[in-house]
Write a protein that holds these residues in place. Structure first.
Motif, PDB file in Angstrom:
ATOM      1  N   SER A 108       0.815  -1.213   0.000  1.00  0.00           N
ATOM      2  CA  SER A 108       0.000   0.000   0.000  1.00  0.00           C
ATOM      3  C   SER A 108       0.851   1.267   0.000  1.00  0.00           C
ATOM      4  CB  SER A 108      -0.930   0.026   1.211  1.00  0.00           C
ATOM      5  OG  SER A 108      -0.206   0.295   2.398  1.00  0.00           O
ATOM      6  N   ALA A 109       0.246   2.344  -0.457  1.00  0.00           N
ATOM      7  CA  ALA A 109       0.912   3.642  -0.425  1.00  0.00           C
ATOM      8  C   ALA A 109       1.207   4.052   1.018  1.00  0.00           C
ATOM      9  CB  ALA A 109       0.039   4.695  -1.107  1.00  0.00           C
ATOM     10  N   ALA A 110       0.296   3.721   1.925  1.00  0.00           N
ATOM     11  CA  ALA A 110       0.494   4.078   3.328  1.00  0.00           C
ATOM     12  C   ALA A 110       1.750   3.444   3.899  1.00  0.00           C
ATOM     13  CB  ALA A 110      -0.724   3.651   4.143  1.00  0.00           C
ATOM     14  N   GLU A 111       2.035   2.218   3.481  1.00  0.00           N
ATOM     15  CA  GLU A 111       3.169   1.493   4.044  1.00  0.00           C
ATOM     16  C   GLU A 111       4.518   2.029   3.558  1.00  0.00           C
ATOM     17  OE1 GLU A 111       1.364  -2.931   4.900  1.00  0.00           O
ATOM     18  OE2 GLU A 111       1.427  -2.238   2.825  1.00  0.00           O
ATOM     19  N   VAL A 112       4.541   2.717   2.443  1.00  0.00           N
ATOM     20  CA  VAL A 112       5.812   3.252   1.928  1.00  0.00           C
ATOM     21  C   VAL A 112       5.982   4.741   2.220  1.00  0.00           C
ATOM     22  CG1 VAL A 112       5.898   1.529   0.090  1.00  0.00           C
ATOM     23  CG2 VAL A 112       4.855   3.750  -0.382  1.00  0.00           C
ATOM     24  N   THR A 113       5.009   5.344   2.886  1.00  0.00           N
ATOM     25  CA  THR A 113       5.021   6.791   3.106  1.00  0.00           C
ATOM     26  C   THR A 113       6.325   7.320   3.688  1.00  0.00           C
ATOM     27  OG1 THR A 113       2.621   7.027   3.325  1.00  0.00           O
ATOM     28  CG2 THR A 113       3.971   8.648   4.455  1.00  0.00           C
ATOM     29  N   ALA A 114       6.807   6.690   4.745  1.00  0.00           N
ATOM     30  CA  ALA A 114       8.019   7.194   5.409  1.00  0.00           C
ATOM     31  C   ALA A 114       9.210   7.184   4.464  1.00  0.00           C
ATOM     32  CB  ALA A 114       8.319   6.358   6.644  1.00  0.00           C
ATOM     33  N   TYR A 115       9.316   6.151   3.642  1.00  0.00           N
ATOM     34  CA  TYR A 115      10.464   6.030   2.740  1.00  0.00           C
ATOM     35  C   TYR A 115      10.321   6.927   1.518  1.00  0.00           C
ATOM     36  CZ  TYR A 115      11.314   1.976   5.675  1.00  0.00           C
ATOM     37  OH  TYR A 115      11.529   1.160   6.755  1.00  0.00           O
ATOM     38  N   VAL A 116       9.106   7.159   1.090  1.00  0.00           N
ATOM     39  CA  VAL A 116       8.874   8.095  -0.006  1.00  0.00           C
ATOM     40  C   VAL A 116       9.179   9.516   0.469  1.00  0.00           C
ATOM     41  CG1 VAL A 116       7.127   9.126  -1.522  1.00  0.00           C
ATOM     42  CG2 VAL A 116       7.199   6.647  -1.204  1.00  0.00           C
ATOM     43  N   SER A 117       8.724   9.837   1.664  1.00  0.00           N
ATOM     44  CA  SER A 117       8.960  11.179   2.224  1.00  0.00           C
ATOM     45  C   SER A 117      10.439  11.468   2.428  1.00  0.00           C
ATOM     46  CB  SER A 117       8.212  11.326   3.557  1.00  0.00           C
ATOM     47  OG  SER A 117       6.819  11.195   3.375  1.00  0.00           O
ATOM     48  N   SER A 118      11.203  10.419   2.769  1.00  0.00           N
ATOM     49  CA  SER A 118      12.640  10.602   3.018  1.00  0.00           C
ATOM     50  C   SER A 118      13.460  10.557   1.734  1.00  0.00           C
ATOM     51  CB  SER A 118      13.145   9.522   3.976  1.00  0.00           C
ATOM     52  OG  SER A 118      13.057   8.238   3.376  1.00  0.00           O
ATOM     53  N   GLY A 119      12.793  10.331   0.598  1.00  0.00           N
ATOM     54  CA  GLY A 119      13.490  10.343  -0.683  1.00  0.00           C
ATOM     55  C   GLY A 119      14.157   9.039  -1.062  1.00  0.00           C
ATOM     56  N   LYS A 120      13.850   7.962  -0.354  1.00  0.00           N
ATOM     57  CA  LYS A 120      14.468   6.667  -0.656  1.00  0.00           C
ATOM     58  C   LYS A 120      13.684   5.877  -1.701  1.00  0.00           C
ATOM     59  CE  LYS A 120      16.578   6.270   3.924  1.00  0.00           C
ATOM     60  NZ  LYS A 120      16.622   5.486   5.194  1.00  0.00           N
ATOM     61  N   LEU A 121      12.362   6.104  -1.755  1.00  0.00           N
ATOM     62  CA  LEU A 121      11.505   5.394  -2.693  1.00  0.00           C
ATOM     63  C   LEU A 121      10.617   6.388  -3.440  1.00  0.00           C
ATOM     64  CD1 LEU A 121      10.233   2.426  -0.427  1.00  0.00           C
ATOM     65  CD2 LEU A 121      12.204   2.428  -1.984  1.00  0.00           C
ATOM     66  N   LYS A 122      10.038   5.938  -4.539  1.00  0.00           N
ATOM     67  CA  LYS A 122       9.056   6.757  -5.259  1.00  0.00           C
ATOM     68  C   LYS A 122       7.910   5.853  -5.720  1.00  0.00           C
ATOM     69  CE  LYS A 122      11.761   6.499  -9.577  1.00  0.00           C
ATOM     70  NZ  LYS A 122      12.523   7.279 -10.588  1.00  0.00           N
ATOM     71  N   THR A 123       6.702   6.358  -5.592  1.00  0.00           N
ATOM     72  CA  THR A 123       5.517   5.612  -5.986  1.00  0.00           C
ATOM     73  C   THR A 123       5.091   6.046  -7.379  1.00  0.00           C
ATOM     74  OG1 THR A 123       4.783   5.351  -3.698  1.00  0.00           O
ATOM     75  CG2 THR A 123       3.113   5.118  -5.401  1.00  0.00           C
ATOM     76  N   LEU A 124       4.886   5.066  -8.260  1.00  0.00           N
ATOM     77  CA  LEU A 124       4.568   5.350  -9.653  1.00  0.00           C
ATOM     78  C   LEU A 124       3.074   5.439  -9.918  1.00  0.00           C
ATOM     79  CD1 LEU A 124       7.138   2.993 -11.440  1.00  0.00           C
ATOM     80  CD2 LEU A 124       7.421   5.386 -10.744  1.00  0.00           C
ATOM     81  N   ALA A 125       2.284   4.683  -9.159  1.00  0.00           N
ATOM     82  CA  ALA A 125       0.829   4.703  -9.355  1.00  0.00           C
ATOM     83  C   ALA A 125       0.147   4.042  -8.179  1.00  0.00           C
ATOM     84  CB  ALA A 125       0.448   3.982 -10.649  1.00  0.00           C
ATOM     85  N   VAL A 126      -1.084   4.440  -7.927  1.00  0.00           N
ATOM     86  CA  VAL A 126      -1.887   3.817  -6.877  1.00  0.00           C
ATOM     87  C   VAL A 126      -3.085   3.116  -7.508  1.00  0.00           C
ATOM     88  CG1 VAL A 126      -1.183   5.420  -5.064  1.00  0.00           C
ATOM     89  CG2 VAL A 126      -3.173   5.952  -6.471  1.00  0.00           C
ATOM     90  N   MET A 127      -3.503   2.017  -6.886  1.00  0.00           N
ATOM     91  CA  MET A 127      -4.632   1.243  -7.391  1.00  0.00           C
ATOM     92  C   MET A 127      -5.911   1.672  -6.681  1.00  0.00           C
ATOM     93  SD  MET A 127      -2.951  -2.551  -7.787  1.00  0.00           S
ATOM     94  CE  MET A 127      -1.290  -2.763  -8.446  1.00  0.00           C
ATOM     95  N   ALA A 128      -6.291   2.916  -6.903  1.00  0.00           N
ATOM     96  CA  ALA A 128      -7.444   3.503  -6.232  1.00  0.00           C
ATOM     97  C   ALA A 128      -8.360   4.164  -7.248  1.00  0.00           C
ATOM     98  CB  ALA A 128      -6.984   4.523  -5.195  1.00  0.00           C
ATOM     99  N   ASP A 129      -9.559   4.502  -6.807  1.00  0.00           N
ATOM    100  CA  ASP A 129     -10.513   5.159  -7.688  1.00  0.00           C
ATOM    101  C   ASP A 129     -10.180   6.639  -7.889  1.00  0.00           C
ATOM    102  OD1 ASP A 129     -11.952   2.827  -8.076  1.00  0.00           O
ATOM    103  OD2 ASP A 129     -13.303   3.213  -6.403  1.00  0.00           O
ATOM    104  N   LYS A 130      -9.473   7.215  -6.913  1.00  0.00           N
ATOM    105  CA  LYS A 130      -9.069   8.614  -7.021  1.00  0.00           C
ATOM    106  C   LYS A 130      -7.741   8.808  -6.307  1.00  0.00           C
ATOM    107  CE  LYS A 130     -11.798  10.007  -2.983  1.00  0.00           C
ATOM    108  NZ  LYS A 130     -12.865  10.910  -2.485  1.00  0.00           N
ATOM    109  N   ARG A 131      -7.086   9.918  -6.582  1.00  0.00           N
ATOM    110  CA  ARG A 131      -5.783  10.183  -5.976  1.00  0.00           C
ATOM    111  C   ARG A 131      -5.890  10.270  -4.450  1.00  0.00           C
ATOM    112  NH1 ARG A 131      -1.818  13.639  -9.967  1.00  0.00           N
ATOM    113  NH2 ARG A 131      -2.546  12.701 -11.927  1.00  0.00           N
ATOM    114  N   LEU A 132      -4.792   9.894  -3.790  1.00  0.00           N
ATOM    115  CA  LEU A 132      -4.800   9.814  -2.342  1.00  0.00           C
ATOM    116  C   LEU A 132      -4.247  11.067  -1.689  1.00  0.00           C
ATOM    117  CD1 LEU A 132      -3.368   6.205  -1.841  1.00  0.00           C
ATOM    118  CD2 LEU A 132      -5.758   6.899  -2.138  1.00  0.00           C
ATOM    119  N   LYS A 133      -4.743  11.353  -0.501  1.00  0.00           N
ATOM    120  CA  LYS A 133      -4.195  12.431   0.305  1.00  0.00           C
ATOM    121  C   LYS A 133      -2.731  12.115   0.599  1.00  0.00           C
ATOM    122  CE  LYS A 133      -4.675  14.695   4.795  1.00  0.00           C
ATOM    123  NZ  LYS A 133      -5.410  14.716   6.091  1.00  0.00           N
ATOM    124  N   GLY A 134      -1.872  13.088   0.380  1.00  0.00           N
ATOM    125  CA  GLY A 134      -0.447  12.889   0.572  1.00  0.00           C
ATOM    126  C   GLY A 134       0.254  12.372  -0.664  1.00  0.00           C
TER     127      GLY A 134
END
Length: 331
Positions: free
Chosen positions: A214-240
């Motif tokens: 999930s996007a929630a599970e990678v939040t800390a690493y995305v915020s710290s610049g270690k990872l990047k999320t390419l797409a989410v499997m949701a009906d609409k864009r997510l907060k954050g």
């Protein structure tokens, strides 16, 4: 094929939970009297996955925020393995006295259909739905792909070689990547881990190309610049994740979410369940709990026992059909 989101019930059920909490002392006194001295010693909250993943984060947020509303500590116990089957089996085999409960996950509606477990959601008494989060495709920050299209194009050039980590064979995140394969004609190499946390560590270590957690599970690493999320499997864009597109925006009709909630063995006495529900009502109103959920970008989706049961019944049908369509069997 898309999965209906449990978030559609969150506002209504959250309101009903908070209204129940407003009943206050009279309700609390009554249920505690019926349950005798429960709880007279610590309650174990079993997480069937490793530390660091979304289920673990949610359980610890709940445990910490519940302290002022229960006379005994709620202790989080991680028992990972077999895509959650080990931890869930441990709860089912325990005495149904309220001293060992589980953080149930959507895998209860997937694992029976891939042949991993013999039990199902019907073997648990639902207490409350607490969370819902969509899957996402995440890669290392320095990976050469900056869009989901680039990632899929590269994967198609080497069928079966792109390693995509998940939280266990037959888990929701394994199914998410399998569904993406089906929708796009791509072939990955799914790599199971005992939870999203270990999968993310493997990604950062360069052992795999992506994770489908999930996007929630990678939040800390995305915020710290270690990872990047390419797409989410949701009906609409997510907060954050406002800058991250959904698969649907990229013409891939796929939406898959995971949910989590509290449950106990189905033979747990009603009076004990009532005490646990009372604890939940008070805990979800704690600012500290909401702060942790918001910080982690975890979906706030509450449901009482009836609403939670309805979600499990619905998703059991959905994933049974999806698994049959994909011919996705493990056991």
């Amino acid at each position: 094929m898309t999965q209906p989101s449990p978030k559609s019930i969150s506002r209504r059920t959250a309101s009903s939970f908070l209204a129940l909490g407003a009943v206050g002392g009279a309700f609390s006194s009554r249920v505690f009297a019926q349950a005798g001295d429960y709880p007279s010693h610590p309650i174990e909250l079993v997480v069937a996955y490793g530390a660091g993943g979304g289920t673990d984060v949610l359980a610890r947020a709940f445990s910490d925020s519940a302290r002022k509303h229960v006379s005994q500590p709620i202790t989080v116990i991680n028992k990972p393995g077999a895509s959650g089957a080990i931890g869930l089996s441990d709860v089912l085999n325990a005495k149904p006295d309220g001293y060992k409960i589980a953080m149930l996950t959507v895998e209860l509606t997937t694992l029976p259909h891939v042949g991993v477990i013999k039990f199902s959601h019907e073997d648990f008494a639902p207490i409350a739905l607490l969370n819902a989060d969509p899957a996402a495709i995440t890669v290392k920050a320095d990976a050469p792909w900056n869009t989901i299209e680039e990632f899929l194009a590269a994967a198609k050039k080497v069928p079966g070689e792109f390693r995509v980590g998940n939280s266990g064979a037959g888990s929701i995140w394994h199914l998410a990547s399998a569904a993406l394969e089906d929708k796009t004609g791509t072939k990955f190499n799914p790599i199971p881990y005992p939870g999203a946390g270990p999968a993310m560590l493997a990604l950062m270590g360069g052992h795999i190309e992506a994770v489908s957690v999930s996007a929630a599970e990678v939040t800390a690493y995305v915020s710290s610049g270690k990872l990047k999320t390419l797409a989410v499997m949701a009906d609409k864009r997510l907060k954050g994740y406002e800058s991250v597109p959904t698969l649907k925006e990229r013409n891939i009709d796929l939406s898959i979410s995971a949910w989590r909630g509290l449950g106990a063995p189905k033979n747990t006495p009603p009076a004990i369940l009532a005490v646990l529900k009372d604890i939940v009502v008070k805990t979800i109103a704690e600012p500290s709990y909401r702060e942790i959920m918001d910080k982690q970008n975890m979906g706030f989706a509450f449901g009482d026992e009836a609403a939670f049961k309805a979600v499990m019944v619905r998703d059991n049908t959905y994933f049974k059909n999806l698994i049959t369509k994909l011919n996705f069997k493990l056991g």
